[in-house]
Design an enzyme around this catalytic site. Structure first.
Site, mmCIF file in Angstrom:
data_model
loop_
_atom_site.group_PDB
_atom_site.id
_atom_site.type_symbol
_atom_site.label_atom_id
_atom_site.label_comp_id
_atom_site.label_asym_id
_atom_site.label_seq_id
_atom_site.Cartn_x
_atom_site.Cartn_y
_atom_site.Cartn_z
ATOM 1 N N GLN A 191 138.304 44.682 -35.085
ATOM 2 C CA GLN A 191 139.059 43.891 -36.048
ATOM 3 C C GLN A 191 140.134 43.063 -35.341
ATOM 4 O OE1 GLN A 191 142.250 45.202 -38.952
ATOM 5 N NE2 GLN A 191 140.534 44.992 -40.390
ATOM 6 N N CYS A 231 146.565 43.130 -43.805
ATOM 7 C CA CYS A 231 147.770 43.776 -43.289
ATOM 8 C C CYS A 231 149.011 43.217 -43.992
ATOM 9 C CB CYS A 231 147.888 43.576 -41.781
ATOM 10 S SG CYS A 231 149.373 44.336 -41.080
ATOM 11 N N LYS A 258 138.241 41.852 -44.140
ATOM 12 C CA LYS A 258 138.886 42.897 -44.938
ATOM 13 C C LYS A 258 140.096 42.281 -45.617
ATOM 14 C CE LYS A 258 140.184 47.763 -44.993
ATOM 15 N NZ LYS A 258 141.486 47.746 -45.671
ATOM 16 N N GLY A 268 140.810 52.424 -50.813
ATOM 17 C CA GLY A 268 142.101 52.723 -51.421
ATOM 18 C C GLY A 268 142.130 54.048 -52.152
#
Length: 367
Positions: free
Chosen positions: A100, A130, A169, A231
């Site tokens: 990533q 992020c 993502k 999550g």
């Protein structure tokens, strides 16, 4: 492939533990998300300072269908920063692993992706989730969700630079007023992105509150790309419940494996099945992780910090954990730490973990 890739060998698990692992692994169903293959629909989420090669390999040993590295700076790669380059290294036995990258500039990301693919990753993942200020203020991470008109050229610049699959993502949006995950996914589809992982919080939420699974499920139901939901999947029970009803093609686990390294396996247990992992099993996992650390670095401080973190996290839910954690933080030598872990985990005998399903864990960071 780079000549300096690490080769890891480690002590075998006991026959009893390996038998339990093999039984549950045999229930996994391989999946394909676009052209990327995984051994199961349960994937390890990328976590900063955690998802290094030793931890990723450990999680593959314990049933993760695939893994993703911690976020890696495209600028650090392009500047040939030694520490950053080390983060790209894979173990040759990592089977389904992605690297990533994060950054705000398409050209810089494309150049870094060229380097990253040479390390043997199965796919390159763009970090668009992020929430950390030092990443966002420079335009990376979830800041990329704010100006969707810039995404197509950004994606295309990276996509044309590499020959392996490109994935993203994201979060559900920047805040409550911009829940734009569906828009981002449609742009990604047109740019040749293979799949998308969605964390069910906004950037404004960071890691507080709850993941918005109803929203994630609705997005997944109408998505032109395969979706991995992420999550609050902290326990095997929660993972099993989500697997039964999800419209996502896969699930991504972040904080859960830090408390329970067997979560990928226990999520495959049958209802009321009499199969448990006990203290001695956790000790074996700690020892294997230690072996992986030692064989990946000669930095004793790094080894000591990482092994103590895992000891503390893995002890969650066991009896007398407060006393144990206090003792861990009094030690700095990893040999003493391992001796303490052996006394504690073997002393648990057949004691089971107890983890409340709704208990927050590491609320300050990670999936």
């Amino acid at each position: 492939m780079p000549h300096d890739q690490i080769t890891i060998t480690a002590r075998a698990f006991s026959p009893l533990l390996q038998e339990k692992i093999d039984l549950l692994k045999s229930r996994r169903c391989p999946i394909s998300l676009g052209s990327v293959n995984f051994d199961s629909p349960l994937i390890l989420a990328p976590m900063s300072a955690i998802c290094t090669a030793p931890f990723r390999l450990l999680m593959e040993d314990l049933g993760a269908g695939g893994t993703v590295s911690e976020l890696i700076s495209c600028h650090g790669i392009n500047y040939k920063n030694k520490k950053t380059t080390e983060m790209l290294r894979l173990d040759p036995r990592e089977k389904n692993v992605g690297l990533q990258l994060f950054g705000e500039d398409g050209y810089a990301m494309g150049e870094a992706a060229k380097v990253a693919q040479e390390f043997g990753a199965k796919f390159i993942d763009i970090n668009m989730g992020c929430p950390v200020k030092k990443v966002v203020t420079k335009g990376g991470g979830s800041a990329l969700l704010r100006e969707t008109t810039k995404l197509a050229p950004f994606f295309n610049q990276i996509k044309k630079s590499i020959q392996i699959p490109l994935t993203i993502k994201i979060r559900v949006g920047w805040d409550d007023n911009s829940l734009n995950a569906s828009e981002v996914i449609h742009i990604a589809k047109e740019s040749g992105i293979e799949f998308v992982a969605i964390h069910g919080r906004t950037r404004a939420q960071a890691y507080t509150g709850h993941a918005r699974w109803d929203f994630v499920e609705e997005v997944a139901k109408n998505s032109p790309l395969p979706v991995i939901g992420n999550g609050d999947l902290h326990t095997p029970y929660l993972v099993r419940q989500r697997l039964r009803k999800t419209t996502c093609q896969a699930l991504m686990l972040g904080r859960g494996p830090l408390r329970n390294p067997f979560i990928f396996l226990e999520s495959l247990k049958e209802e009321n099945e009499d199969l448990e992992f006990f203290g001695a099993d956790y000790l074996e996992v700690i020892k294997r992780y230690f072996d992986y650390l030692v064989l990946s670095t000669d930095n004793e401080r790094t080894i000591s910090i990482q092994i103590r973190k895992m000891m503390v996290w893995f002890s969650a839910g066991f009896p007398n954990v407060t006393y144990f954690r206090g003792k861990v933080f009094e030690l700095y030598n990893y040999r003493d730490s391992l001796n303490l872990a052996e006394d504690y985990f073997l002393g648990l005998e057949k004691r089971r973990k107890f983890l409340p399903e709704d208990e927050a864990f590491m609320a300050g960071g990670h999936g």
